[in-house]
Scaffold this active site. Structure first.
Site, PDB file in Angstrom:
ATOM      1  N   CYS A 112       0.799  -1.234   0.000  1.00  0.00           N
ATOM      2  CA  CYS A 112       0.000   0.000   0.000  1.00  0.00           C
ATOM      3  C   CYS A 112       0.835   1.289   0.000  1.00  0.00           C
ATOM      4  CB  CYS A 112      -0.972  -0.006   1.174  1.00  0.00           C
ATOM      5  SG  CYS A 112      -2.009  -1.473   1.138  1.00  0.00           S
ATOM      6  N   HIS A 251      -3.454   6.540   3.065  1.00  0.00           N
ATOM      7  CA  HIS A 251      -3.898   5.335   2.365  1.00  0.00           C
ATOM      8  C   HIS A 251      -5.301   4.971   2.846  1.00  0.00           C
ATOM      9  CE1 HIS A 251      -4.342   1.395   0.863  1.00  0.00           C
ATOM     10  NE2 HIS A 251      -4.061   0.776   1.995  1.00  0.00           N
ATOM     11  N   ASN A 281     -10.209  -0.289  -0.658  1.00  0.00           N
ATOM     12  CA  ASN A 281      -8.749  -0.269  -0.514  1.00  0.00           C
ATOM     13  C   ASN A 281      -8.127  -0.634  -1.859  1.00  0.00           C
ATOM     14  OD1 ASN A 281      -6.060  -0.860  -0.014  1.00  0.00           O
ATOM     15  ND2 ASN A 281      -6.456  -2.007   1.877  1.00  0.00           N
TER      16      ASN A 281
HETATM   17  N1  ACO Z   1     -19.410  -8.873   7.454  1.00  0.00           N
HETATM   18  C1  ACO Z   1     -19.932  -9.166   8.636  1.00  0.00           C
HETATM   19  N2  ACO Z   1     -19.182  -9.619   9.669  1.00  0.00           N
HETATM   20  C2  ACO Z   1     -17.858  -9.740   9.472  1.00  0.00           C
HETATM   21  C3  ACO Z   1     -17.261  -9.447   8.239  1.00  0.00           C
HETATM   22  C4  ACO Z   1     -18.090  -8.987   7.206  1.00  0.00           C
HETATM   23  N3  ACO Z   1     -17.603  -8.663   5.975  1.00  0.00           N
HETATM   24  N4  ACO Z   1     -15.917  -9.661   8.333  1.00  0.00           N
HETATM   25  C5  ACO Z   1     -15.692 -10.085   9.585  1.00  0.00           C
HETATM   26  N5  ACO Z   1     -16.857 -10.142  10.285  1.00  0.00           N
HETATM   27  C6  ACO Z   1     -17.092 -10.542  11.670  1.00  0.00           C
HETATM   28  C7  ACO Z   1     -15.973 -11.410  12.202  1.00  0.00           C
HETATM   29  O1  ACO Z   1     -16.193 -12.758  11.866  1.00  0.00           O
HETATM   30  C8  ACO Z   1     -16.080 -11.155  13.673  1.00  0.00           C
HETATM   31  O2  ACO Z   1     -17.116 -11.934  14.215  1.00  0.00           O
HETATM   32  P1  ACO Z   1     -16.947 -12.633  15.657  1.00  0.00           P
HETATM   33  O3  ACO Z   1     -16.766 -11.501  16.619  1.00  0.00           O
HETATM   34  O4  ACO Z   1     -18.224 -13.373  15.787  1.00  0.00           O
HETATM   35  O5  ACO Z   1     -15.712 -13.488  15.540  1.00  0.00           O
HETATM   36  C9  ACO Z   1     -16.504  -9.692  13.769  1.00  0.00           C
HETATM   37  O6  ACO Z   1     -17.050  -9.373  12.489  1.00  0.00           O
HETATM   38  C10 ACO Z   1     -15.365  -8.759  14.065  1.00  0.00           C
HETATM   39  O7  ACO Z   1     -14.255  -9.077  13.205  1.00  0.00           O
HETATM   40  P2  ACO Z   1     -12.924  -8.244  13.265  1.00  0.00           P
HETATM   41  O8  ACO Z   1     -11.969  -8.820  12.265  1.00  0.00           O
HETATM   42  O9  ACO Z   1     -12.444  -8.097  14.651  1.00  0.00           O
HETATM   43  O10 ACO Z   1     -13.454  -6.837  12.753  1.00  0.00           O
HETATM   44  P3  ACO Z   1     -12.707  -5.487  12.730  1.00  0.00           P
HETATM   45  O11 ACO Z   1     -13.479  -4.467  13.445  1.00  0.00           O
HETATM   46  O12 ACO Z   1     -11.253  -5.622  13.069  1.00  0.00           O
HETATM   47  O13 ACO Z   1     -12.790  -5.098  11.181  1.00  0.00           O
HETATM   48  C11 ACO Z   1     -11.352  -5.142   9.236  1.00  0.00           C
HETATM   49  C12 ACO Z   1     -12.196  -5.948  10.212  1.00  0.00           C
HETATM   50  C13 ACO Z   1     -12.248  -4.153   8.540  1.00  0.00           C
HETATM   51  C14 ACO Z   1     -10.687  -6.059   8.236  1.00  0.00           C
HETATM   52  C15 ACO Z   1     -10.284  -4.353  10.034  1.00  0.00           C
HETATM   53  O14 ACO Z   1      -9.635  -5.231  10.917  1.00  0.00           O
HETATM   54  C16 ACO Z   1      -9.232  -3.696   9.171  1.00  0.00           C
HETATM   55  O15 ACO Z   1      -9.504  -2.724   8.496  1.00  0.00           O
HETATM   56  N6  ACO Z   1      -7.983  -4.181   9.253  1.00  0.00           N
HETATM   57  C17 ACO Z   1      -6.846  -3.503   8.583  1.00  0.00           C
HETATM   58  C18 ACO Z   1      -6.858  -3.602   7.110  1.00  0.00           C
HETATM   59  C19 ACO Z   1      -5.637  -2.911   6.584  1.00  0.00           C
HETATM   60  O16 ACO Z   1      -5.311  -1.797   6.944  1.00  0.00           O
HETATM   61  N7  ACO Z   1      -4.857  -3.573   5.752  1.00  0.00           N
HETATM   62  C20 ACO Z   1      -3.562  -3.005   5.392  1.00  0.00           C
HETATM   63  C21 ACO Z   1      -3.460  -2.617   4.050  1.00  0.00           C
HETATM   64  S1  ACO Z   1      -4.016  -3.847   2.896  1.00  0.00           S
HETATM   65  C22 ACO Z   1      -2.709  -4.211   1.876  1.00  0.00           C
HETATM   66  O17 ACO Z   1      -1.576  -4.030   2.154  1.00  0.00           O
HETATM   67  C23 ACO Z   1      -3.063  -4.921   0.570  1.00  0.00           C
END
Ligand code: ACO
Length: 324
Positions: A112, A251, A281
């Site tokens: 990224c 980003h 993203n």
């Molecule tokens: N829809 C509904 N529920 C979902 C979804 C979805 N699409 N995805 C996950 N959940 C559920 C999970 O299963 C979990 O359920 P549980 O509590 O019953 O286990 C709950 O939602 C919470 O999941 P988390 O992963 O803890 O959710 P979080 O608030 O962390 O959000 C996300 C997830 C959006 C992916 C976040 O963690 C994030 O943005 N991470 C960073 C991404 C990033 O910056 N990447 C770097 C760059 S990418 C690159 O380099 C290509």
């Protein structure tokens, strides 16, 4: 003697995938995606659109806006995590498409923050006498390596490209930067197969290892810390205080990560540009796509101080402070 961004441009594919579309594909909801990420829709490529296709369109627009010919380019650098091929480099494909016959060409993979890295590379090359005009591109087709059975990742990614022409200038517009890696945590965000370590096999395909695997919650925590560190250190290196910043262009991975960075810098909401709602993203393309939109809306004014800040797979992170 210094360097500056002479032009900025972007190109995204026409096709749009909305949160409502995703609701029909996996167990998710518009409400979950919007509140957890800020994303409403993303642009996605068709089968016959590639990273080089998007990069070429963005490049043509950037050249047009710069008012220079492809033959005036001394170098093309493409940042991508989704290159068309292992080789030749996507920069070579772009060179052939636009007819930039005098240009040196190479790709980088810096996930990224790739576009931020290309700016630093261009700035370095501009200090060598024979490099005057450098085309830098961030281009991605992440949806081609996205697993549409994994709701934890498939709602996040989109495709697009952004390009900038960097040129020599009397005044230095690249004021300071901070680039860093933390390779110990690479497994948290990885495409496991398809490289030389785990080559394509029936087993790797069956295990869906040619797709993005991400431990989102862990990545989130590191992204917040990394983005904050990069912005603060880049500003320190530039000798600029956060109060002098006109724009934070971060980003676009998650609106909550950008908000946390903004708060750490003490910036008001109106100094942060957010367009994750429309594109998701797009990795290395996200910052130039945002800059291009800001340019087209007339938000970028000469002399403004802009912090470009990104975090991604590797982990790699970094920020650069520029004067528009
Ligand atoms: N829809 C509904 N529920 C979902 C979804 C979805 N699409 N995805 C996950 N959940 C559920 C999970 O299963 C979990 O359920 P549980 O509590 O019953 O286990 C709950 O939602 C919470 O999941 P988390 O992963 O803890 O959710 P979080 O608030 O962390 O959000 C996300 C997830 C959006 C992916 C976040 O963690 C994030 O943005 N991470 C960073 C991404 C990033 O910056 N990447 C770097 C760059 S990418 C690159 O380099 C290509």
């Amino acid at each position: 003697m210094g360097g500056k961004i002479l032009s900025i441009a972007a190109h995204v594919p026409e096709k749009i995938l909305t949160n409502e579309d995703l609701e029909k594909m996996v167990d998710t909801s518009d409400e979950w995606i919007t509140t957890r990420t800020g994303i409403k829709e993303r642009h996605i490529t068709k089968d016959n659109e590639y990273t080089s296709t998007l990069a070429t369109e963005a490049a043509k627009k950037a050249l047009d806006r710069a008012g220079i010919s492809p033959m005036d380019l001394d170098m093309i650098v493409v940042a991508s995590a989704t290159h068309d091929y292992w080789f030749p480099a996507t920069a070579c494909l772009v060179q052939a498409n636009i007819g930039a016959e005098n240009a040196a060409c190479f790709d980088i993979e810096a996930a990224c923050p790739g576009f931020v890295y290309t700016l630093e590379i261009a700035r370095g090359f501009l200090s060598i006498p024979n490099y005057n005009n450098i085309l830098v591109i961030g281009a991605e087709t992440l949806t081609k390596i996205t697993d549409y059975t994994d709701r934890g990742t498939c709602v996040l990614f989109g495709d697009g490209a952004g390009a900038a022409v960097i040129t020599k200038s009397d005044e230095e517009h690249f004021l300071g930067s901070y680039l860093k890696g933390n390779g110990k945590l690479g497994d948290l965000l990885i495409m496991p197969a398809g490289g030389t370590r785990k080559r394509c096999s029936e087993e790797s395909i069956k295990n869906r290892e040619h797709f993005i695997k991400m431990q989102g919650r862990e990545v989130f925590k590191h992204a917040v810390v990394g983005m904050q560190e990069a912005a603060i250190k880049a500003l320190e290196n530039a000798g600029i205080s956060p109060s002098e910043v006109d724009w934070l262009v971060a980003h676009q991975a998650n609106k909550r990560i950008i908000d946390a960075t903004r708060k750490k810098l003490g910036l008001p909401e109106e100094k942060v540009y957010i367009n994750i709602d429309k594109y998701g993203n797009t990795s290395s393309a996200s910052i130039p796509i945002a800059l291009n939109e800001m340019y087209e809306k007339g938000l970028l004014k000469e002399g403004q101080i802009i912090v470009l800040d990104a975090f991604g797979a590797g982990f790699i992170y970094g920020a650069i402070v520029i004067k528009w």
